[in-house]
Design a protein around this motif. Structure first.
Motif, PDB file in Angstrom:
ATOM      1  N   ASP A 208       0.818  -1.221   0.000  1.00 36.00           N
ATOM      2  CA  ASP A 208       0.000   0.000   0.000  1.00 36.00           C
ATOM      3  C   ASP A 208       0.851   1.270   0.000  1.00 36.00           C
ATOM      4  O   ASP A 208       0.330   2.355   0.273  1.00 36.00           O
ATOM      5  CB  ASP A 208      -0.921   0.003   1.236  1.00 36.00           C
ATOM      6  CG  ASP A 208      -1.846  -1.196   1.259  1.00 36.00           C
ATOM      7  OD1 ASP A 208      -2.446  -1.494   0.210  1.00 36.00           O
ATOM      8  OD2 ASP A 208      -1.951  -1.850   2.320  1.00 36.00           O
ATOM      9  N   ASP A 209       2.133   1.150  -0.309  1.00 39.42           N
ATOM     10  CA  ASP A 209       3.004   2.325  -0.296  1.00 39.42           C
ATOM     11  C   ASP A 209       2.599   3.292  -1.408  1.00 39.42           C
ATOM     12  O   ASP A 209       2.517   2.908  -2.578  1.00 39.42           O
ATOM     13  CB  ASP A 209       4.457   1.892  -0.507  1.00 39.42           C
ATOM     14  CG  ASP A 209       5.412   3.071  -0.422  1.00 39.42           C
ATOM     15  OD1 ASP A 209       5.886   3.369   0.671  1.00 39.42           O
ATOM     16  OD2 ASP A 209       5.663   3.704  -1.481  1.00 39.42           O
ATOM     17  N   PRO A 210       2.328   4.565  -1.079  1.00 38.84           N
ATOM     18  CA  PRO A 210       1.834   5.503  -2.095  1.00 38.84           C
ATOM     19  C   PRO A 210       2.840   5.786  -3.202  1.00 38.84           C
ATOM     20  O   PRO A 210       2.453   6.014  -4.353  1.00 38.84           O
ATOM     21  CB  PRO A 210       1.499   6.768  -1.294  1.00 38.84           C
ATOM     22  CG  PRO A 210       2.261   6.627  -0.003  1.00 38.84           C
ATOM     23  CD  PRO A 210       2.349   5.167   0.272  1.00 38.84           C
ATOM     24  N   HIS A 211       4.134   5.770  -2.882  1.00 38.09           N
ATOM     25  CA  HIS A 211       5.140   6.008  -3.923  1.00 38.09           C
ATOM     26  C   HIS A 211       5.169   4.843  -4.911  1.00 38.09           C
ATOM     27  O   HIS A 211       5.197   5.050  -6.133  1.00 38.09           O
ATOM     28  CB  HIS A 211       6.514   6.201  -3.286  1.00 38.09           C
ATOM     29  CG  HIS A 211       7.616   6.428  -4.272  1.00 38.09           C
ATOM     30  ND1 HIS A 211       7.867   7.656  -4.845  1.00 38.09           N
ATOM     31  CD2 HIS A 211       8.524   5.575  -4.812  1.00 38.09           C
ATOM     32  CE1 HIS A 211       8.883   7.551  -5.687  1.00 38.09           C
ATOM     33  NE2 HIS A 211       9.307   6.298  -5.682  1.00 38.09           N
ATOM     34  N   LEU A 212       5.157   3.618  -4.389  1.00 39.97           N
ATOM     35  CA  LEU A 212       5.145   2.454  -5.281  1.00 39.97           C
ATOM     36  C   LEU A 212       3.867   2.429  -6.111  1.00 39.97           C
ATOM     37  O   LEU A 212       3.881   2.069  -7.296  1.00 39.97           O
ATOM     38  CB  LEU A 212       5.281   1.170  -4.463  1.00 39.97           C
ATOM     39  CG  LEU A 212       6.614   0.981  -3.727  1.00 39.97           C
ATOM     40  CD1 LEU A 212       6.568  -0.265  -2.863  1.00 39.97           C
ATOM     41  CD2 LEU A 212       7.772   0.916  -4.715  1.00 39.97           C
ATOM     42  N   GLU A 213       2.759   2.808  -5.496  1.00 42.90           N
ATOM     43  CA  GLU A 213       1.492   2.870  -6.233  1.00 42.90           C
ATOM     44  C   GLU A 213       1.576   3.885  -7.370  1.00 42.90           C
ATOM     45  O   GLU A 213       1.193   3.616  -8.507  1.00 42.90           O
ATOM     46  CB  GLU A 213       0.358   3.259  -5.281  1.00 42.90           C
ATOM     47  CG  GLU A 213       0.007   2.209  -4.258  1.00 42.90           C
ATOM     48  CD  GLU A 213      -1.008   1.211  -4.772  1.00 42.90           C
ATOM     49  OE1 GLU A 213      -1.295   1.225  -5.990  1.00 42.90           O
ATOM     50  OE2 GLU A 213      -1.504   0.400  -3.963  1.00 42.90           O
ATOM     51  N   ALA A 214       2.096   5.074  -7.064  1.00 42.15           N
ATOM     52  CA  ALA A 214       2.111   6.156  -8.055  1.00 42.15           C
ATOM     53  C   ALA A 214       3.095   5.911  -9.182  1.00 42.15           C
ATOM     54  O   ALA A 214       2.867   6.348 -10.316  1.00 42.15           O
ATOM     55  CB  ALA A 214       2.431   7.481  -7.352  1.00 42.15           C
ATOM     56  N   THR A 215       4.191   5.211  -8.893  1.00 43.47           N
ATOM     57  CA  THR A 215       5.245   5.031  -9.902  1.00 43.47           C
ATOM     58  C   THR A 215       5.171   3.698 -10.630  1.00 43.47           C
ATOM     59  O   THR A 215       6.011   3.410 -11.487  1.00 43.47           O
ATOM     60  CB  THR A 215       6.628   5.147  -9.239  1.00 43.47           C
ATOM     61  OG1 THR A 215       6.760   4.132  -8.229  1.00 43.47           O
ATOM     62  CG2 THR A 215       6.821   6.518  -8.597  1.00 43.47           C
ATOM     63  N   GLY A 216       4.179   2.881 -10.289  1.00 44.57           N
ATOM     64  CA  GLY A 216       4.087   1.576 -10.942  1.00 44.57           C
ATOM     65  C   GLY A 216       5.176   0.626 -10.523  1.00 44.57           C
ATOM     66  O   GLY A 216       5.566  -0.267 -11.286  1.00 44.57           O
ATOM     67  N   GLY A 217       5.674   0.771  -9.306  1.00 40.79           N
ATOM     68  CA  GLY A 217       6.761  -0.076  -8.838  1.00 40.79           C
ATOM     69  C   GLY A 217       6.342  -1.484  -8.480  1.00 40.79           C
ATOM     70  O   GLY A 217       7.185  -2.359  -8.282  1.00 40.79           O
ATOM     71  N   LEU A 218       5.029  -1.703  -8.379  1.00 43.30           N
ATOM     72  CA  LEU A 218       4.493  -3.041  -8.123  1.00 43.30           C
ATOM     73  C   LEU A 218       3.666  -3.463  -9.324  1.00 43.30           C
ATOM     74  O   LEU A 218       2.779  -2.730  -9.762  1.00 43.30           O
ATOM     75  CB  LEU A 218       3.617  -3.043  -6.866  1.00 43.30           C
ATOM     76  CG  LEU A 218       4.301  -2.660  -5.549  1.00 43.30           C
ATOM     77  CD1 LEU A 218       3.272  -2.570  -4.429  1.00 43.30           C
ATOM     78  CD2 LEU A 218       5.380  -3.660  -5.185  1.00 43.30           C
ATOM     79  N   ALA A 219       3.946  -4.645  -9.857  1.00 44.57           N
ATOM     80  CA  ALA A 219       3.248  -5.116 -11.051  1.00 44.57           C
ATOM     81  C   ALA A 219       2.317  -6.266 -10.706  1.00 44.57           C
ATOM     82  O   ALA A 219       2.653  -7.107  -9.857  1.00 44.57           O
ATOM     83  CB  ALA A 219       4.251  -5.579 -12.103  1.00 44.57           C
ATOM     84  N   PRO A 220       1.145  -6.328 -11.344  1.00 47.35           N
ATOM     85  CA  PRO A 220       0.260  -7.471 -11.120  1.00 47.35           C
ATOM     86  C   PRO A 220       0.957  -8.776 -11.471  1.00 47.35           C
ATOM     87  O   PRO A 220       1.709  -8.851 -12.443  1.00 47.35           O
ATOM     88  CB  PRO A 220      -0.911  -7.197 -12.079  1.00 47.35           C
ATOM     89  CG  PRO A 220      -0.865  -5.730 -12.343  1.00 47.35           C
ATOM     90  CD  PRO A 220       0.585  -5.353 -12.294  1.00 47.35           C
ATOM     91  N   LEU A 221       0.733  -9.797 -10.651  1.00 50.25           N
ATOM     92  CA  LEU A 221       1.375 -11.093 -10.855  1.00 50.25           C
ATOM     93  C   LEU A 221       0.351 -12.183 -10.579  1.00 50.25           C
ATOM     94  O   LEU A 221      -0.182 -12.273  -9.469  1.00 50.25           O
ATOM     95  CB  LEU A 221       2.569 -11.241  -9.902  1.00 50.25           C
ATOM     96  CG  LEU A 221       3.459 -12.460 -10.113  1.00 50.25           C
ATOM     97  CD1 LEU A 221       4.327 -12.273 -11.361  1.00 50.25           C
ATOM     98  CD2 LEU A 221       4.351 -12.702  -8.897  1.00 50.25           C
TER      99      LEU A 221
END
Length: 404
Positions: free
Chosen positions: A322-335
């Motif tokens: 739920d990190d807002p930076h990772l959310e905003a930058t696309g740092g987490l990808a659906p898997l």
């Protein structure tokens, strides 16, 4: 609209005999960069798929963007399939115990005679030398390589909280593979790359080795170290919350003191410079702890951020989803994780961190989920020239496996 640029390793074929973390990390990096990475597994699949506890995330994290070929490489027909695959490959990567690949008839020398352009990458516990036949794990080399000593408090060596040597060892394997591929452009010849857990760990603690060379004194474990910076610590604040706060320069010290009205500290000649404040930590930090205890963690974070002062919440790994930076930058990808790619015993969807780099401003995507056991067996055999009847016969003879 312009077509997206091809990934840098598009067109390269990597064959990997790997398990656990180190070797799969190397393959994942090459796969994320665009290489076709073929994971060669036994008929029952890589045993890493079934790990529980702290190993439950290994397979789904480090095996995305790969294909799976399930084959019994101990049989003559299975070995022939692997050799056909290697004959057209650019990189061969393995991380099994010394002698394992040779026993299968797949040693580095033999594979490179078959394919002189092949870059062979081995991931081991130790580079060649007196220790090379020892069995190594990340924890083993952290203990013998000084990292556990540096991480824990005095008398309590503590393993770092992630598989740092496995992951970095795989990363250095990938760097070595890329270097050998670049050299191949000039020489036409492949080469042999070796990466190792122990040597990686020594590289990690090298700053402490050089600290001893500079100061003549052994480096203290991190919990009792003499910090290079005066304010650089975790503070327990209002409501029992914790927050990391730092002021690592004279400018930051002054900004912090002015923001919180610590005029007495700013005027104290004993605290005039960072090095003097480091020497005064024994009495200065208790004062700061007492004063900061009146504030909540969120308020401290906001006021530190307003003055570009370093701070950090104390975050658990699962909270990063739920990190807002990772959310905003696309740092987490659906898997999408298939049922046989984890010990969960079911298919599920989640998100996974991407490689921590961008190319032309873009992150490197998850293009394919971690594969099911033998998911690509049929297609790969067709590509190697096997006919449908031959493939059916190999399946019936349990030389290869594929989903029904």
């Amino acid at each position: 609209m312009n077509e997206p640029a091809p990934l840098p390793l598009a067109g390269l074929r990597v064959v990997e005999f790997t398990h656990m973390v180190m070797g799969p990390t190397c393959g994942m990096i090459l796969a994320d960069l665009g290489a076709e990475v073929i994971k060669v597994e036994p008929l029952a699949g890589d045993a890493t798929r079934r790990l529980i506890g702290s190993g439950a995330g290994f397979f789904p994290m480090f095996n995305r963007n790969k294909k799976s070929l399930a084959v019994d490489a101990k049989t003559p027909r299975g070995r022939e399939i692997v050799l056909r695959l290697v004959a057209g490959a650019d990189v061969f990567s393995e991380n099994f115990k010394a002698g394992t690949m040779e026993a299968l008839g797949l040693g580095a020398g033999m594979l490179r005679r078959l394919n002189p352009r092949l870059v062979h990458v081995s991931h081991k516990g130790f580079l060649a030398g007196p220790y090379e036949h020892r069995t190594a794990l990340d924890e083993v080399v952290q203990m013998m390589g000084g990292l556990a000593y540096m991480t824990g408090p005095e008398g309590r060596p503590l393993r770092a909280g992630a598989s740092v040597n496995d992951i970095m060892g795989g990363m250095f394997g990938a760097i070595g593979a890329l270097a050998a591929l670049l050299r191949r452009e000039h020489t036409g010849q492949g080469g042999e790359v070796a990466s190792a857990l122990f040597e990686n760990n020594v590289f990690l603690v090298a700053q402490h080795m050089l600290q001893h060379a500079v100061t003549g004194r052994p480096a203290a474990p991190m919990p009792s170290r003499i910090s290079a910076w005066a304010v650089y610590d975790v503070f327990t604040v209002k409501g029992g919350e914790q927050v990391f706060l730092a002021a690592v320069s004279d400018t930051q010290w002054a900004a912090m003191c002015r923001e919180f009205g610590f005029d007495d500290l700013l005027a104290d000649a004993r605290l005039a410079s960072n090095n003097e404040r480091v020497q005064a930590r024994s009495w200065m930090l208790p004062l700061l702890r007492e004063r900061f205890a009146a504030y909540g963690a969120a308020e401290l974070a906001a006021r530190f951020e307003a003055h570009a002062l370093p701070y950090a919440p104390i975050t658990r790994p699962e909270e990063l989803f739920d990190d807002p930076h990772l959310e905003a930058t696309g740092g987490l990808a659906p898997l999408a994780v298939p049922a046989d790619a984890s010990s969960a015993g079911r298919a599920f969807e989640t998100r996974a961190p991407l490689l921590p780099i961008t190319l032309d401003g873009q992150r490197l995507a998850v293009r394919e989920a971690p594969p099911s056991i033998g998911e690509d067996t049929r297609a790969l055999l067709r590509g190697l020239g096997y006919g449908e009847a031959e493939i059916d016969d190999l399946l019936a003879a349990k030389v290869v496996a594929a989903p029904a």
